[in-house]
Structures are given as structure tokens and as C-alpha cells.
Design a protein around this motif. Sequence first.
Motif, PDB file in Angstrom:
ATOM      1  N   GLN A   1       0.847  -1.209   0.000  1.00  0.00           N
ATOM      2  CA  GLN A   1       0.000   0.000   0.000  1.00  0.00           C
ATOM      3  C   GLN A   1       0.870   1.242   0.000  1.00  0.00           C
ATOM      4  OE1 GLN A   1      -3.143   0.115  -0.269  1.00  0.00           O
ATOM      5  NE2 GLN A   1      -3.860  -1.925   0.274  1.00  0.00           N
TER       6      GLN A   1
ATOM      7  N   ALA B   1       1.292   4.121  -2.862  1.00  0.00           N
ATOM      8  CA  ALA B   1       0.847   5.463  -2.512  1.00  0.00           C
ATOM      9  C   ALA B   1       1.853   6.520  -2.961  1.00  0.00           C
ATOM     10  CB  ALA B   1       0.614   5.561  -1.003  1.00  0.00           C
TER      11      ALA B   1
ATOM     12  N   ASP C   1      -2.254   9.484  -9.952  1.00  0.00           N
ATOM     13  CA  ASP C   1      -2.696   8.094  -9.925  1.00  0.00           C
ATOM     14  C   ASP C   1      -2.512   7.349 -11.223  1.00  0.00           C
ATOM     15  OD1 ASP C   1      -3.318   8.193  -7.345  1.00  0.00           O
ATOM     16  OD2 ASP C   1      -5.494   8.267  -7.588  1.00  0.00           O
TER      17      ASP C   1
ATOM     18  N   ALA D   1      -2.788   6.704   4.336  1.00  0.00           N
ATOM     19  CA  ALA D   1      -3.471   7.229   3.153  1.00  0.00           C
ATOM     20  C   ALA D   1      -4.332   8.429   3.510  1.00  0.00           C
ATOM     21  CB  ALA D   1      -4.319   6.134   2.519  1.00  0.00           C
TER      22      ALA D   1
ATOM     23  N   ASP E   1      -2.093  11.464   3.935  1.00  0.00           N
ATOM     24  CA  ASP E   1      -1.686  12.032   2.655  1.00  0.00           C
ATOM     25  C   ASP E   1      -2.847  12.771   2.004  1.00  0.00           C
ATOM     26  OD1 ASP E   1       0.774  10.997   3.054  1.00  0.00           O
ATOM     27  OD2 ASP E   1       0.533   9.266   1.723  1.00  0.00           O
TER      28      ASP E   1
ATOM     29  N   ARG F   1     -10.371   8.491  -3.142  1.00  0.00           N
ATOM     30  CA  ARG F   1      -8.943   8.581  -2.857  1.00  0.00           C
ATOM     31  C   ARG F   1      -8.479   7.421  -1.956  1.00  0.00           C
ATOM     32  NH1 ARG F   1      -4.904  10.984  -4.882  1.00  0.00           N
ATOM     33  NH2 ARG F   1      -5.968  10.427  -6.770  1.00  0.00           N
TER      34      ARG F   1
END
Lengths: 522, 324
Positions: free
Chosen positions: A155, A159, A270, A414, A417, A444
Motif C-alpha cells: 500500500q 501510494a 494516480d 493514506a 496524505d 482517494r
Amino acid sequence: MADRAQPLSAGLWLGAGTAVALILALTLGTLGAVLGRAGSFAGLAPADWAALRFTVTQAAVSAALSLALAIPVARALARRRFPGRGALITLLGAPFILPVIVAVMGILGIFGRSGILNDGLAALGFDRVSIYGFGGVVLAHVFFNLPLAVRLLLQGWLAIPAERFRLAAALGFGPGDIARHLERPMLKALGPGIFVTIFLICLTSFAVALTLGGGPKATTVELAIYQAFRFDFDLGRAALLASLQLALCAITALVAARFAVPSAFGAGLDRPVARWDAGSAGLRLLDTLLLGLAALFLLAPLAAVMVAGLPRVLALPEQVWHAAIRSLIVACGTTIVAMALALPLALAIARRGRTRMLETVGMLPLATSSLVTGTGLFLLLRPVASPGDLALPVTVAVNAAMALPFVLRALIPAARDLEADYGRLAASLGMQGVARLRLLTVPRLRRPLGFAAGLTAALSMGDLGVIALFADADHATLPLQLYRLMGAYRMADAAGAAVLLLALSLALFWIFDRGGRADAGA
Amino acid sequence: MIAGFLTATTAMAQEKPVLTVYTYDSFVSDWGPGPAIETAFEAECGCDLKFVATGDGAALLSRVLLEGEGTEADVVLGLDTSLTAAAAASGLFAPGRQAGAAYDLPVDWTDPTFVPYDWGWFAFVYDKTKTDTVPADFEALAKSDLKIVIEDPRSSTPGLGLLFWVKAVYGDRAAAIWEGLADNIVTVTPGWSEAYGLFLEGEADMVLSYTTSPAYHLIAESDDSKAAAAFSEGHYLQVEVAGKLKGTDQDALADQFLAFMTTDAFQSVIPETNWMYPAVTPVSGLPVGFETLIRPEKSLLFPPEEAAAIRDSALGEWQTALSR
């Protein structure tokens, strides 16, 4: 990270507050109930201190090893694209969700006295090796927790915005530069939390430690709690030991929070990550080798379980299928409850400046003894209702609370961020409430949310915690039914039930995690 | 959905009186004695027999102690003689002695409170096709290269039974015997299921179980490869009992159930579901296959008070000897 703490909306307060209240009730509340019921408080015996030393040592070694091994494996997964990668990632998660006894049987099928490894050694004329003892405990704990560490780190890797890698490529970064500027900051941010999570999981283990530890040397605090409850009915001692375990957890979590430094990457768009830095033949070979070894280590025991049980799955008695359906309902209920509680809590933690206390609360369920939780809940609820009637709701609530630490580990980085990258923008646009959730937060956080939901569902599927204390004859879940089969000598059917459990857990994990899998959206 | 569970379970009609029996987990499983006994008893009592499972035998006692006088249980079924002293000391149980019952136990049963329903000898079970030299006592076992798996006395009743077995045979020499056994013990498991599973997987040559375990393999699986090692110094007994709670609101029904436990309808179910010896041999005798089992000549059993008194010191010896 946000420069200043922003005010939380009412919905967030409500959700986060409920989550904190549930956790505190199920950890400190249940402990308090047991303490309250206990008549006397004897001190700890020398054997208890020996147990504490063993517990901490094996947990620290297991956690360090799991994390250390997970870093190269997660890096290899993050920078390689190959057919079957998604399936491999899902499969690698399987050990973590297996009931202890099933996983231990799988490990022994490979590493045991008459396992494949020893048969192979014997055939080649070498001495057989024994895995029982400290090494066996650590091996099993790494088997259980390496997959979790890999997934949490993965993850983290995903990220890192693709734009960073593009920029790095434009600047002519080699693998060493990438590691220094992009990967190490991420590892520094995630590592301590993952270490603590695994440390705490290993801290409360007792069936693994005892079975593979080889005897009384491998005594853990959790076994001492079990003994105090089961045979001595010494609630005071059980509560004292459980408090010790909780204190240990709180200290560990606080120490780890000191080291956790949030990464600061800035927002990305992304795009799928192309890794120009990792194209060399040497690195390709290294990653292939690493993934091959990890897959072999994690999947061979699972294969042993499958081979033993697969022929029996279709012939399983009807009651096992009923239990499976009950388990599926519990797992889905647990996932809904856990997500509804974890998301606001994670967002609240991300949005507030000083959240060490909240994070520590989020970790508490890991350090609680499920026996203490079960017994405390029992004491609290029995005046209100009959335990048998509450078996399934209680299981849902406890499983949800037990999953929260893992879910938070996946969501918090996450969410931080997200807050750092989009918080001010969202605030300046006046984005609030449901709109913000729908347009910003959920899209997100899709990846960690999916992973967390999958993990919760799978963990709940394999859980054997409180149900045993509350269930009456008709409310058995699949893991409980599996133990009942073993208790009735039906080991072959139990092996079949284990395969069913494994398949259902993996299916749940896969379905939930799908939206968050690395290749989704590519 | 949660509310659905609640209503579904409470909505069951409760016109008939309900007799609540707390028991251990494997008793109520569909492969255990529970379902057949429930049917048979309900046919004669005009009541609803409700089994509540609580894990294993030790967990059963702590559940009752936890609930104290407010317990919903009318009868507790599944304690053994290593637990009855603590159960009796709680003052929660009422006399339940069945004076007329013709018990077929290897020991005299005079306990005024608890009614035995089945029993078995602890024994080391092995695979005849893999093990040729079978030790005839603990000293021979300690000298052999045989690998055994045992249960932890701190978390399981068979483990505790083994502790008493060694103590009953060797007394003060028990610690030395454990030191001799240390290199034979592959591992110690939390409970019976784990230990038996490891044995069947080939992790050990022998497992601490019961003399009746081979009957399961023979009768249910037509597999005659398993046998129990006969120890000349005798085998320790496990006697499983039930008792009536003083605070029961179904006094007559509870008495009826205790009496029912000694009848054929109950006892004939035991051998092939609980895989133990019935406390009263059914008229039809034991199932075919039981005659192949070893029958130790000497049965060992500490009276409950003595078992409770020596437990802690025996546990200490065990821990010390195996921690070296």
C-alpha cells in the motif's frame, strides 16, 4: 500533513467517538468488569515473569523478521508487472486469516518431522531437522505475519505518486537514488506502525507458541491468563496479567508513534507506475527470485492444507455448510461495522494535529486477551440478556473491534496524505459531509479501504474468539464447527472444513480487495 | 440483521418447561451424544432440553463459577474428577446421588453430589504399522526413542490427567520421570484436538489420548492400525460427571435428567459418540470393536480433594523438569 488542525464535522465526531467508545468498552471496559468481579489480587509468580520475557522476546524477533523480509518482497511486487500478479497478492494474504490449528498443520506438512522438507532431507541422506522450539514459534509467526507486512508495505509503495517516479527517471535516478529519496521515507513512515502491529499480534499468541514451542519453556502471558481463567478461576490474576499485557502494548505503541514520521510526497495523478529504474536484468532476476521464495514459503503450507482437505469438501456434512453461511453473515456484518467505525476514526486521526493518544487507542484491541474480552463482556451483558441470544451480535462487535487496528494501519497513512494533499483545497471549496466523502475521501482511499474491508471480512471468517464463550449448540461458526469435528475424531472432515474456510476467506478477501488491488484502474 | 438474530432465537416457543444443561463443546456437536440424547429425553419429559456449549470441561466449570448463583443452568454435564473438588467447594451444586444405579466403573462411586455418565483410561495411542516396540511403562517410554505429543496440563484436562497419572504411579519420583521423558516429548499442545491432529499427521509416534481412541478408527473408519499401549503400572482414569445446581428452577426435571443419565437410552449413545465407556453398560453390551481394546488391570484415580491438593506442586515439578 495539514499545517493546522481543522475542525471536524459532526458526522466525523460521531463516527470517531463511537469507534473510540466501542474500543474502550471492549478492552478497558471488559478488563474492568473482570477486575470488578475478582475478589482478591495475588501477585505474579516467578513463572509469570519468565513467561513475560519469552513473550516479548519471541514477539520482537518475529516482528523484526517479518518486517525485514517483507520489505524486499513488497518492493519486488511493487515494481514488477506479470500475469497472475493480482492472484498472487491475494493468495499471499491467506496465511494471515487461517485458524491457528489449520495453519500449524500446513506448516508441519512442509517443515514438520514427517513433512516434505524432512522427507527430502532424509532421501538425500541428511539428518532430519526439528522445528519445535523458539525457531518454530518464529517461523510460524513470520508465516502468519509476513503477508500482512507485505500488503501494508505494498500500500505504501503504491501510494508514492507515479509522477515522482517519472520525475526520478527524468533526473536519471538509479535504484539507489530511488531508495534514498522515495522508498526510505515511505518505509520510515510505515515501518514502525507495522512492526508494532505484528509485535502485538505475536504478543497475545499462545496456541502457536505452545504447539510449536515444544513445551513449558514456550509459555506466553496469554497461556497464563488462560490457565488463571480455566483451571484456577482466579479472575484477579487473569485481570492482572491482562493489564500487564495492555500496559506493554500502550508503551510499545507510544514508543513507535515517536518514530513514525509522515512521508511528504505531494499529490499525484494516480497513473500506473512505470519503473524505469528497475529494468536491469540483475534486478529482474533478484525480484523473481525473491517472489519465488516468498511464494514457496507462504503457499507450500497452504497447498499441504488443500491436498489434505480438498477430496472431502463436497462430502462435508450439512451442518458444516450451515456454519459456513453463518460465518459469512458474521463476516459481512463485521466488515460493515468495522468500516463504518474505522473510516471516521482514521479521518479524525489524519485531521487532528496531536493524535498519538487516538492511535494508541486504535491499537488497544490487539493487546487484549480474547478470553478477558469474552469474559468481561459476558459479565457485562448477562444481566441484560441471555448469552446464547447475543452470540452473533457480540461476535460481530468484537470482531469489528479486533479488526480496527489492522484497518487503521491501512487507512491512516493514506488518510494523512489525503488530508495533506487535498484538505486545504476541499476546505476552500467548502466541501463538506457526504459530498466530501463521495467525491474525495472514498475515491482517494479506495485502495486501502478495499484492502481493509477484505482483511476484516477474512479475519472475521476465521475468528474463534468469543463465539466459543457465547454460542449455544445451534450457533456454531465455521471455525468452531471445525474444532468440533476434530473433537469428534473426524480429522479428515476437519481438513475438508479447513479448505472450505480457506476458500471462503480468500473469496471474501478477493471480492472486497478487488477495488483496491494494484492493477485495478490501470 | 443483528436484531434479526435476536428475534429469531428468542421467538422459539417456550410453552414447555425448559431444562438448561451446560456442557462442553464436543458433547453437543452433531457428531457427539447431544442430539440423540436430546431426542430421547424430550420424548419422555414433555420438556425442552436445551444444551449450552461452553468450550471444554474446564471452561464449563469457570462458566458456572462466573455466573454463580444467578446461573441459568439447571444441570452441568461434563466435569471430571480433577474439577469436582472445586465445583463442590463452590457450594453451587445440590446432591444428585443415584443410589440404585449399577455403575460399571473400575472404582467405587460414592460421591454424593455428582453422577458419572462415562469414563475412560488415559493411554498413549500409537500406530501399529509404524511402531514395533511398545513400552510397558513410563520408564521404558523414557528410555525409548519414541516421540510423544502431550497436552499442556495448564490448558487441558487430558494434560492434567497425565500429570496425575505420573504422580499416582511414581509419587516423589515424578519429577525424575518427567526429566527422563523430556527428550521424548516432541511438543506440548494446548488441547486434545491439536495433539491428536499432530499424531495423525505423523509428527509423533504416540499421543496422550484414551484406550478407547482406537475404537473410533476401527468402527467409524474400518482402520485397525491404531492401538493403545498397555502400561503395567496401571492407567489413570477420567470419570465424566454431571451435577444439579442448587439454584435450579426445574428441580424435578433436573432430577429426572440425572436419573435418565443412568438409563439405557442415554448410556447406549455414549460409546460411539463420545468414544468413552458408558458408566452403566447398556443391556445390548458394548459395540462390536470395543472388545479389541486393551483393558488395564489397575485403575488409578486420586479422590477429588487429593487431586486438588497436589495439583499445584505436581504442575511445578512438571514445569521445572521440562524447562531444563
